[in-house]
Motif scaffolding. Structure first.
Motif, PDB file in Angstrom:
ATOM      1  N   MET A   1       0.195 140.492 -30.428  1.00 54.81           N
ATOM      2  CA  MET A   1       1.040 140.947 -31.055  1.00 54.81           C
ATOM      3  C   MET A   1       0.942 140.713 -32.703  1.00 54.81           C
ATOM      4  SD  MET A   1       5.107 141.651 -30.662  1.00 54.81           S
ATOM      5  CE  MET A   1       6.135 142.898 -31.357  1.00 54.81           C
ATOM      6  N   ALA A   2       0.799 141.390 -33.560  1.00 55.44           N
ATOM      7  CA  ALA A   2       0.945 141.076 -35.023  1.00 55.44           C
ATOM      8  C   ALA A   2       2.169 140.439 -35.427  1.00 55.44           C
ATOM      9  CB  ALA A   2       0.477 142.316 -35.670  1.00 55.44           C
ATOM     10  N   LEU A   3       2.002 139.354 -36.276  1.00 54.74           N
ATOM     11  CA  LEU A   3       2.859 138.597 -36.842  1.00 54.74           C
ATOM     12  C   LEU A   3       3.267 139.476 -38.139  1.00 54.74           C
ATOM     13  CD1 LEU A   3       4.334 135.909 -37.107  1.00 54.74           C
ATOM     14  CD2 LEU A   3       2.753 135.134 -38.575  1.00 54.74           C
ATOM     15  N   ARG A   4       4.609 139.713 -38.141  1.00 54.62           N
ATOM     16  CA  ARG A   4       5.416 140.437 -39.303  1.00 54.62           C
ATOM     17  C   ARG A   4       5.689 139.619 -40.517  1.00 54.62           C
ATOM     18  NH1 ARG A   4       6.500 145.568 -40.286  1.00 54.62           N
ATOM     19  NH2 ARG A   4       8.773 146.131 -41.139  1.00 54.62           N
ATOM     20  N   ILE A   5       5.186 139.918 -41.671  1.00 55.15           N
ATOM     21  CA  ILE A   5       5.171 138.949 -42.819  1.00 55.15           C
ATOM     22  C   ILE A   5       5.747 139.859 -44.028  1.00 55.15           C
ATOM     23  CG2 ILE A   5       4.048 137.539 -44.274  1.00 55.15           C
ATOM     24  CD1 ILE A   5       2.018 137.039 -41.972  1.00 55.15           C
ATOM     25  N   GLN A   6       6.668 139.527 -44.568  1.00 53.65           N
ATOM     26  CA  GLN A   6       7.157 140.105 -45.975  1.00 53.65           C
ATOM     27  C   GLN A   6       6.118 139.932 -47.093  1.00 53.65           C
ATOM     28  OE1 GLN A   6      11.158 139.624 -46.975  1.00 53.65           O
ATOM     29  NE2 GLN A   6      10.942 140.745 -48.729  1.00 53.65           N
ATOM     30  N   VAL A   7       5.733 140.817 -47.731  1.00 50.71           N
ATOM     31  CA  VAL A   7       4.959 140.401 -49.060  1.00 50.71           C
ATOM     32  C   VAL A   7       6.384 140.453 -50.396  1.00 50.71           C
ATOM     33  CG1 VAL A   7       3.283 141.148 -50.619  1.00 50.71           C
ATOM     34  CG2 VAL A   7       3.043 141.669 -48.230  1.00 50.71           C
ATOM     35  N   LEU A   8       6.220 139.377 -51.259  1.00 53.53           N
ATOM     36  CA  LEU A   8       6.967 139.316 -52.116  1.00 53.53           C
ATOM     37  C   LEU A   8       6.445 139.362 -53.529  1.00 53.53           C
ATOM     38  CD1 LEU A   8       9.159 136.167 -50.894  1.00 53.53           C
ATOM     39  CD2 LEU A   8       9.695 138.786 -50.674  1.00 53.53           C
ATOM     40  N   CYS A   9       5.007 139.178 -53.699  1.00 50.82           N
ATOM     41  CA  CYS A   9       4.475 139.370 -54.980  1.00 50.82           C
ATOM     42  C   CYS A   9       3.208 139.672 -54.688  1.00 50.82           C
ATOM     43  CB  CYS A   9       4.350 138.167 -55.666  1.00 50.82           C
ATOM     44  SG  CYS A   9       3.777 136.622 -54.822  1.00 50.82           S
ATOM     45  N   ILE A  10       2.504 140.108 -55.861  1.00 52.94           N
ATOM     46  CA  ILE A  10       1.015 140.552 -55.909  1.00 52.94           C
ATOM     47  C   ILE A  10       0.412 139.716 -57.055  1.00 52.94           C
ATOM     48  CG2 ILE A  10       1.356 142.640 -54.461  1.00 52.94           C
ATOM     49  CD1 ILE A  10       1.201 144.289 -57.338  1.00 52.94           C
ATOM     50  N   SER A  11      -1.037 139.866 -57.088  1.00 53.99           N
ATOM     51  CA  SER A  11      -1.669 139.589 -58.229  1.00 53.99           C
ATOM     52  C   SER A  11      -2.714 140.545 -58.626  1.00 53.99           C
ATOM     53  CB  SER A  11      -2.667 138.256 -57.895  1.00 53.99           C
ATOM     54  OG  SER A  11      -1.788 137.169 -57.868  1.00 53.99           O
ATOM     55  N   GLU A  39      -6.802 140.413 -51.104  1.00 53.86           N
ATOM     56  CA  GLU A  39      -6.736 141.731 -50.467  1.00 53.86           C
ATOM     57  C   GLU A  39      -7.317 141.654 -49.353  1.00 53.86           C
ATOM     58  OE1 GLU A  39      -5.919 145.938 -52.114  1.00 53.86           O
ATOM     59  OE2 GLU A  39      -7.875 145.143 -52.558  1.00 53.86           O
ATOM     60  N   LYS A  40      -8.709 141.529 -49.551  1.00 55.42           N
ATOM     61  CA  LYS A  40      -9.870 141.840 -48.338  1.00 55.42           C
ATOM     62  C   LYS A  40      -9.493 141.020 -46.984  1.00 55.42           C
ATOM     63  CE  LYS A  40     -13.641 138.899 -49.093  1.00 55.42           C
ATOM     64  NZ  LYS A  40     -15.123 138.894 -49.529  1.00 55.42           N
ATOM     65  N   ASP A  41      -8.842 139.899 -47.066  1.00 51.05           N
ATOM     66  CA  ASP A  41      -8.444 138.907 -46.062  1.00 51.05           C
ATOM     67  C   ASP A  41      -7.307 139.614 -45.553  1.00 51.05           C
ATOM     68  OD1 ASP A  41     -10.438 137.099 -46.550  1.00 51.05           O
ATOM     69  OD2 ASP A  41      -9.236 135.957 -47.869  1.00 51.05           O
ATOM     70  N   ALA A  42      -6.299 140.132 -46.287  1.00 47.16           N
ATOM     71  CA  ALA A  42      -5.114 140.715 -45.689  1.00 47.16           C
ATOM     72  C   ALA A  42      -5.391 142.213 -44.880  1.00 47.16           C
ATOM     73  CB  ALA A  42      -4.077 141.183 -46.794  1.00 47.16           C
ATOM     74  N   ILE A  43      -6.396 143.004 -45.535  1.00 49.16           N
ATOM     75  CA  ILE A  43      -6.907 143.972 -45.070  1.00 49.16           C
ATOM     76  C   ILE A  43      -7.717 143.585 -43.626  1.00 49.16           C
ATOM     77  CG2 ILE A  43      -8.960 145.739 -45.138  1.00 49.16           C
ATOM     78  CD1 ILE A  43      -8.269 145.946 -48.082  1.00 49.16           C
ATOM     79  N   ASN A  44      -8.262 142.779 -43.612  1.00 50.18           N
ATOM     80  CA  ASN A  44      -8.798 142.145 -42.543  1.00 50.18           C
ATOM     81  C   ASN A  44      -7.852 141.871 -41.255  1.00 50.18           C
ATOM     82  OD1 ASN A  44     -11.362 141.369 -40.619  1.00 50.18           O
ATOM     83  ND2 ASN A  44     -10.569 139.525 -41.011  1.00 50.18           N
ATOM     84  N   GLY A  45      -6.722 140.940 -41.689  1.00 47.98           N
ATOM     85  CA  GLY A  45      -5.782 140.821 -41.018  1.00 47.98           C
ATOM     86  C   GLY A  45      -5.094 141.943 -40.282  1.00 47.98           C
ATOM     87  N   GLU A  47      -6.287 145.232 -39.937  1.00 52.94           N
ATOM     88  CA  GLU A  47      -7.293 145.806 -38.965  1.00 52.94           C
ATOM     89  C   GLU A  47      -7.631 145.162 -37.768  1.00 52.94           C
ATOM     90  OE1 GLU A  47      -9.959 148.370 -42.262  1.00 52.94           O
ATOM     91  OE2 GLU A  47     -10.877 146.555 -41.663  1.00 52.94           O
ATOM     92  N   THR A  48      -7.444 143.817 -37.657  1.00 48.70           N
ATOM     93  CA  THR A  48      -7.752 143.028 -36.475  1.00 48.70           C
ATOM     94  C   THR A  48      -6.401 142.930 -35.556  1.00 48.70           C
ATOM     95  OG1 THR A  48      -7.323 140.949 -37.384  1.00 48.70           O
ATOM     96  CG2 THR A  48      -9.589 141.794 -37.319  1.00 48.70           C
ATOM     97  N   GLY A  49      -5.201 143.142 -36.271  1.00 50.97           N
ATOM     98  CA  GLY A  49      -4.019 143.141 -35.576  1.00 50.97           C
ATOM     99  C   GLY A  49      -3.427 141.723 -35.771  1.00 50.97           C
ATOM    100  N   LYS A  50      -3.789 141.006 -36.366  1.00 52.77           N
ATOM    101  CA  LYS A  50      -3.178 139.724 -36.649  1.00 52.77           C
ATOM    102  C   LYS A  50      -1.798 139.753 -37.440  1.00 52.77           C
ATOM    103  CE  LYS A  50      -4.630 135.081 -38.621  1.00 52.77           C
ATOM    104  NZ  LYS A  50      -5.712 134.181 -39.148  1.00 52.77           N
ATOM    105  N   TRP A  51      -1.907 140.426 -38.631  1.00 49.46           N
ATOM    106  CA  TRP A  51      -0.580 140.600 -39.430  1.00 49.46           C
ATOM    107  C   TRP A  51      -0.333 142.073 -39.529  1.00 49.46           C
ATOM    108  CZ3 TRP A  51      -4.699 137.835 -42.718  1.00 49.46           C
ATOM    109  CH2 TRP A  51      -4.420 136.161 -42.378  1.00 49.46           C
ATOM    110  N   ASN A  52       1.078 142.257 -39.805  1.00 45.58           N
ATOM    111  CA  ASN A  52       1.766 143.383 -40.058  1.00 45.58           C
ATOM    112  C   ASN A  52       2.706 143.171 -41.329  1.00 45.58           C
ATOM    113  OD1 ASN A  52       3.701 145.507 -40.450  1.00 45.58           O
ATOM    114  ND2 ASN A  52       3.474 146.102 -38.167  1.00 45.58           N
ATOM    115  N   PHE A  53       2.405 143.394 -42.570  1.00 45.19           N
ATOM    116  CA  PHE A  53       2.944 143.332 -43.720  1.00 45.19           C
ATOM    117  C   PHE A  53       3.968 144.160 -44.232  1.00 45.19           C
ATOM    118  CE2 PHE A  53      -1.172 141.079 -44.255  1.00 45.19           C
ATOM    119  CZ  PHE A  53      -0.789 139.889 -44.608  1.00 45.19           C
ATOM    120  N   TYR A  54       4.874 143.920 -44.854  1.00 41.00           N
ATOM    121  CA  TYR A  54       5.934 144.659 -45.232  1.00 41.00           C
ATOM    122  C   TYR A  54       6.570 144.390 -46.573  1.00 41.00           C
ATOM    123  CZ  TYR A  54       9.482 141.677 -43.435  1.00 41.00           C
ATOM    124  OH  TYR A  54      10.451 140.764 -43.711  1.00 41.00           O
ATOM    125  N   VAL A  55       7.146 145.427 -47.343  1.00 39.32           N
ATOM    126  CA  VAL A  55       7.770 145.069 -48.621  1.00 39.32           C
ATOM    127  C   VAL A  55       9.260 145.415 -48.584  1.00 39.32           C
ATOM    128  CG1 VAL A  55       7.399 145.406 -51.087  1.00 39.32           C
ATOM    129  CG2 VAL A  55       5.763 146.009 -49.563  1.00 39.32           C
TER     130      VAL A  55
END
Length: 100
Positions: A1-11, A39-45, A47-55
């Motif tokens: 199951m993907a780890l749900r993570i809040q995104v608080l900032c961007i570059s 960003e490319k590491d987040a995309i990979n995460g 797509e592989t089901g490792k992470w689920n980001f939200y804002v």
């Protein structure tokens, strides 16, 4: 199951195209330490089901998804919620050492 993570900032990059605007995303760990990733590491995460980001913004929660241009360039953006704006691009800029 993907780890749900809040995104608080961007570059952001200096590019004008929306799908090329984000270079890194960041947030805080449960212990208060800061994290950021390319960003490319987040995309990979995602797509592989490792992470689920939200804002979170304006009382709404929007999930972050991988989108793709007709030319095949993958990028991050939020899904549809009560606003038409991309909630991810509206986040504050991350400081050098991670999120605020």
């Amino acid at each position: 199951m993907a780890l749900r993570i809040q995104v608080l900032c961007i570059s952001k990059t200096n590019r004008q195209r929306r799908h090329e605007a984000i270079s890194h995303i960041g947030g805080k760990n449960a212990d208060g330490s800061r994290w950021n990733m390319r960003e490319k590491d987040a995309i990979n995460g995602i797509e592989t089901g490792k992470w689920n980001f939200y804002v979170v913004g304006g009382g709404e929660t929007a999930d972050v998804f991988v989108w793709q241009t007709p030319q095949g360039h993958k990028y991050l953006r939020t899904g549809h919620d009560m606003t038409i704006a991309d909630n991810l691009l509206g986040l504050p800029e991350c400081p050098i050492n991670g999120c605020r």
